[in-house]
Structures are given as structure tokens and as C-alpha cells.
Design a protein around this motif. Structure first.
Motif, PDB file in Angstrom:
ATOM      1  N   ILE A 155       3.163  -6.674 -28.056  1.00  0.00           N
ATOM      2  CA  ILE A 155       1.804  -5.869 -27.815  1.00  0.00           C
ATOM      3  C   ILE A 155       2.228  -4.683 -27.373  1.00  0.00           C
ATOM      4  N   GLN A 156       3.408  -4.449 -26.648  1.00  0.00           N
ATOM      5  CA  GLN A 156       3.723  -3.268 -26.418  1.00  0.00           C
ATOM      6  C   GLN A 156       4.155  -2.159 -27.533  1.00  0.00           C
ATOM      7  N   ARG A 157       4.304  -2.804 -28.612  1.00  0.00           N
ATOM      8  CA  ARG A 157       4.599  -1.694 -29.923  1.00  0.00           C
ATOM      9  C   ARG A 157       3.136  -1.644 -30.701  1.00  0.00           C
ATOM     10  N   HIS A 158       2.090  -2.336 -30.232  1.00  0.00           N
ATOM     11  CA  HIS A 158       0.897  -2.316 -31.219  1.00  0.00           C
ATOM     12  C   HIS A 158      -0.303  -2.206 -30.489  1.00  0.00           C
ATOM     13  N   SER A 159      -1.459  -1.517 -31.207  1.00  0.00           N
ATOM     14  CA  SER A 159      -2.491  -1.326 -30.364  1.00  0.00           C
ATOM     15  C   SER A 159      -3.641  -2.757 -30.264  1.00  0.00           C
ATOM     16  N   VAL A 160      -4.499  -2.608 -29.252  1.00  0.00           N
ATOM     17  CA  VAL A 160      -5.202  -3.758 -29.062  1.00  0.00           C
ATOM     18  C   VAL A 160      -5.824  -4.351 -30.648  1.00  0.00           C
ATOM     19  N   ASP A 161      -6.249  -3.355 -31.396  1.00  0.00           N
ATOM     20  CA  ASP A 161      -6.960  -3.610 -32.656  1.00  0.00           C
ATOM     21  C   ASP A 161      -6.156  -4.544 -33.419  1.00  0.00           C
ATOM     22  N   GLU A 162      -4.543  -3.927 -33.569  1.00  0.00           N
ATOM     23  CA  GLU A 162      -3.622  -4.589 -34.496  1.00  0.00           C
ATOM     24  C   GLU A 162      -3.326  -6.042 -33.719  1.00  0.00           C
ATOM     25  N   THR A 163      -3.174  -6.185 -32.536  1.00  0.00           N
ATOM     26  CA  THR A 163      -3.124  -7.553 -31.758  1.00  0.00           C
ATOM     27  C   THR A 163      -4.009  -8.434 -32.143  1.00  0.00           C
ATOM     28  N   VAL A 164      -5.484  -7.804 -32.168  1.00  0.00           N
ATOM     29  CA  VAL A 164      -6.549  -8.707 -32.454  1.00  0.00           C
ATOM     30  C   VAL A 164      -6.512  -9.128 -33.906  1.00  0.00           C
ATOM     31  N   ALA A 165      -6.040  -8.346 -34.919  1.00  0.00           N
ATOM     32  CA  ALA A 165      -5.963  -8.646 -36.257  1.00  0.00           C
ATOM     33  C   ALA A 165      -4.795  -9.958 -36.317  1.00  0.00           C
ATOM     34  N   PHE A 166      -3.792  -9.625 -35.559  1.00  0.00           N
ATOM     35  CA  PHE A 166      -2.408 -10.485 -35.760  1.00  0.00           C
ATOM     36  C   PHE A 166      -2.912 -11.665 -35.248  1.00  0.00           C
ATOM     37  N   ILE A 167      -3.609 -12.123 -34.103  1.00  0.00           N
ATOM     38  CA  ILE A 167      -3.827 -13.315 -33.663  1.00  0.00           C
ATOM     39  C   ILE A 167      -4.972 -13.935 -34.707  1.00  0.00           C
ATOM     40  N   ARG A 168      -5.845 -13.140 -35.215  1.00  0.00           N
ATOM     41  CA  ARG A 168      -6.865 -13.705 -36.192  1.00  0.00           C
ATOM     42  C   ARG A 168      -6.092 -14.341 -37.347  1.00  0.00           C
ATOM     43  N   ARG A 169      -5.263 -13.520 -37.927  1.00  0.00           N
ATOM     44  CA  ARG A 169      -4.418 -13.979 -38.805  1.00  0.00           C
ATOM     45  C   ARG A 169      -3.765 -15.328 -38.793  1.00  0.00           C
ATOM     46  N   LEU A 170      -2.855 -15.455 -37.450  1.00  0.00           N
ATOM     47  CA  LEU A 170      -2.448 -16.662 -37.090  1.00  0.00           C
ATOM     48  C   LEU A 170      -3.380 -17.718 -37.198  1.00  0.00           C
ATOM     49  N   THR A 171      -4.538 -17.490 -36.739  1.00  0.00           N
ATOM     50  CA  THR A 171      -5.473 -18.690 -36.687  1.00  0.00           C
ATOM     51  C   THR A 171      -5.833 -19.379 -38.312  1.00  0.00           C
ATOM     52  N   VAL A 172      -5.813 -18.210 -39.383  1.00  0.00           N
ATOM     53  CA  VAL A 172      -6.477 -18.687 -40.688  1.00  0.00           C
ATOM     54  C   VAL A 172      -5.185 -18.636 -41.640  1.00  0.00           C
ATOM     55  N   ASP A 173      -4.190 -18.087 -41.320  1.00  0.00           N
ATOM     56  CA  ASP A 173      -3.215 -17.927 -42.437  1.00  0.00           C
ATOM     57  C   ASP A 173      -1.923 -19.108 -41.997  1.00  0.00           C
ATOM     58  N   ASP A 174      -2.206 -20.185 -42.640  1.00  0.00           N
ATOM     59  CA  ASP A 174      -1.274 -21.607 -42.508  1.00  0.00           C
ATOM     60  C   ASP A 174       0.085 -21.249 -42.676  1.00  0.00           C
ATOM     61  N   GLU A 175       0.548 -20.399 -43.801  1.00  0.00           N
ATOM     62  CA  GLU A 175       1.868 -20.295 -43.761  1.00  0.00           C
ATOM     63  C   GLU A 175       2.581 -19.578 -42.939  1.00  0.00           C
ATOM     64  N   LEU A 176       1.852 -18.250 -42.578  1.00  0.00           N
ATOM     65  CA  LEU A 176       2.540 -17.475 -41.367  1.00  0.00           C
ATOM     66  C   LEU A 176       2.504 -18.387 -40.246  1.00  0.00           C
ATOM     67  N   HIS A 177       1.643 -19.078 -39.822  1.00  0.00           N
ATOM     68  CA  HIS A 177       1.596 -19.937 -38.491  1.00  0.00           C
ATOM     69  C   HIS A 177       2.630 -20.960 -38.492  1.00  0.00           C
ATOM     70  N   GLU A 178       2.716 -21.479 -39.451  1.00  0.00           N
ATOM     71  CA  GLU A 178       3.786 -22.652 -39.578  1.00  0.00           C
ATOM     72  C   GLU A 178       5.245 -22.040 -39.497  1.00  0.00           C
ATOM     73  N   ARG A 179       5.452 -20.990 -40.444  1.00  0.00           N
ATOM     74  CA  ARG A 179       6.626 -20.164 -40.225  1.00  0.00           C
ATOM     75  C   ARG A 179       6.898 -19.606 -38.857  1.00  0.00           C
ATOM     76  N   MET A 180       5.966 -18.986 -38.397  1.00  0.00           N
ATOM     77  CA  MET A 180       6.468 -18.367 -36.892  1.00  0.00           C
ATOM     78  C   MET A 180       6.639 -19.872 -35.886  1.00  0.00           C
ATOM     79  N   SER A 181       5.998 -20.699 -36.132  1.00  0.00           N
ATOM     80  CA  SER A 181       5.951 -21.822 -35.164  1.00  0.00           C
ATOM     81  C   SER A 181       7.289 -22.320 -35.169  1.00  0.00           C
ATOM     82  N   ARG A 182       7.750 -22.630 -36.506  1.00  0.00           N
ATOM     83  CA  ARG A 182       9.210 -23.206 -36.793  1.00  0.00           C
ATOM     84  C   ARG A 182      10.395 -22.422 -36.315  1.00  0.00           C
ATOM     85  N   ALA A 183      10.127 -20.979 -36.770  1.00  0.00           N
ATOM     86  CA  ALA A 183      11.060 -19.883 -36.134  1.00  0.00           C
ATOM     87  C   ALA A 183      11.280 -19.995 -34.780  1.00  0.00           C
ATOM     88  N   ALA A 184      10.164 -19.980 -33.971  1.00  0.00           N
ATOM     89  CA  ALA A 184      10.153 -19.874 -32.564  1.00  0.00           C
ATOM     90  C   ALA A 184      10.772 -21.162 -31.899  1.00  0.00           C
TER      91      ALA A 184
END
Length: 190
Positions: A155-184
Motif C-alpha cells: 500500500i506504500q507504493r499504490h494509491s487508496v483507489d489502487e488498493t481498493v481495486a486490488f482487494i476487490r479483484r482478490l475477492t472475485v478473481d479465483d485464479e489470482l486469489h489461489e495463486r497468491m495464497s499458495r505463493a504466500a
């Protein structure tokens, strides 16, 4: 005057004696990776204090929560206001772990610690995509866990709007969410 040193933080300079840098231990049967999480719309933070300062954590948290009222934003801890977003002061470590496993996204807004803490390491152990003040941790023990766009979002490299968009994407994009979860989770294990 010392023969040996134990460090739980990173240091600019190390002594001219043998030393060990160690990480906090916690139970990986509680803080385990399970996929999928029970509630992808649950965006949680377990930082014990939501301070103000260079980045007023509570105000930032509120800006995200208010921008996405359809998601379940919760903060837990014993220091901070008690409002509709407060999830309570979680009593046991097992309860913290269960809540983290349930959450879809881990939120970590903190710029005042030594990077040794259990919360940030627990989030990665449970395989949460972590939306955080990642730049702050670059020279801390937790720093290697943060890989922008792979395990986390800074969040220190992105705006609040970009952060909101990213969180929203994590809640709807199954592939992204699973990939990031497994990578974490894999990054934590590594």
C-alpha cells in the motif's frame, strides 16, 4: 563483554562474536495453510494497535472499509476504537489462527515495529494474500515474505483507489486469489 548473541531483529551492524538471528516460534498446526478460505469477503487485520503517525493506520483501514461496504472488514486487538469494524480482542492464539484461516485477505498496516512479530508471519503461514505496508519491512525479518504481486500488495507504493481495486479483484478473481495464497504459504515455508 559478550561471548555470544541472540538477535530477534535485523541489525545494521552485527557484533564480532558468534551470533544467531532467530524468528518467533508458533504452532504450525494452528497457523496452517488451508485452501479455500471460508470467507473470501473477510478482510482482516490482527495488529494489536491501530496507531496514528506517518500513515494513520486506523484512518487508512476506515477508508478501505468504507469504500467496500459489501466486504466484511474487521480489526482485532486491544488498542483502538470500538466500533462496527472491531472484531474483538481475540483471547487465544488458536482463535487468532482460526480467524486468519477463515479470512480471504490479510491486511497489515504497521510502520513502527522491528518486523519480528507473530501477526505478519502468521498471515503468511496461513497463506493469506497480504495487503500491507510492505516497503516498511524491506530490512526487517518479515521483509523476504513480501513479493509484490506474488505474495503481497504494498500500500506504500499504490494509491487508496489502487488498493481498493486490488482487494476487490482478490475477492472475485479465483485464479489470482489461489495463486497468491499458495505463493504466500510457500514463501513462508521457504
Amino acid at each position: 563483554l559478550i561471548d555470544f548473541a541472540l538477535f530477534s531483529t535485523t541489525r545494521e551492524h552485527y557484533p564480532w562474536v558468534p551470533y544467531v538471528t532467530y524468528r518467533q516460534e508458533f504452532d504450525l498446526t494452528d497457523f496452517r495453510f488451508e485452501y479455500p478460505p471460508a470467507d473470501r469477503a473477510f478482510v482482516g487485520t490482527w495488529v494489536q494497535a491501530m496507531p496514528t503517525g506517518d500513515l494513520p493506520a486506523y484512518d487508512y483501514f476506515l477508508s478501505l472499509a468504507r469504500a467496500m461496504p459489501d466486504l466484511r472488514f474487521r480489526y482485532h486487538g486491544h488498542v483502538g476504537p470500538v466500533d462496527d469494524f472491531w472484531g474483538g480482542n481475540v483471547v487465544t492464539t488458536a482463535e487468532v489462527a482460526a480467524q486468519m484461516r477463515e479470512a480471504g485477505v490479510g491486511l497489515h498496516i504497521k510502520t513502527w515495529s522491528d518486523g519480528y512479530g507473530h501477526v505478519i508471519h502468521n498471515l503468511f503461514a496461513t497463506g493469506k494474500p497480504v495487503v500491507a505496508t510492505a516497503s516498511y519491512y524491506k530490512d526487517k525479518l518479515a521483509g523476504p515474505h513480501f513479493v509484490e504481486g506474488v505474495t503481497s500488495f504494498d500500500i506504500q507504493r499504490h494509491s487508496v483507489d489502487e488498493t481498493v481495486a486490488f482487494i476487490r479483484r482478490l475477492t472475485v478473481d479465483d485464479e489470482l486469489h489461489e495463486r497468491m495464497s499458495r505463493a504466500a504459504a510457500a514463501r513462508f515455508t521457504e
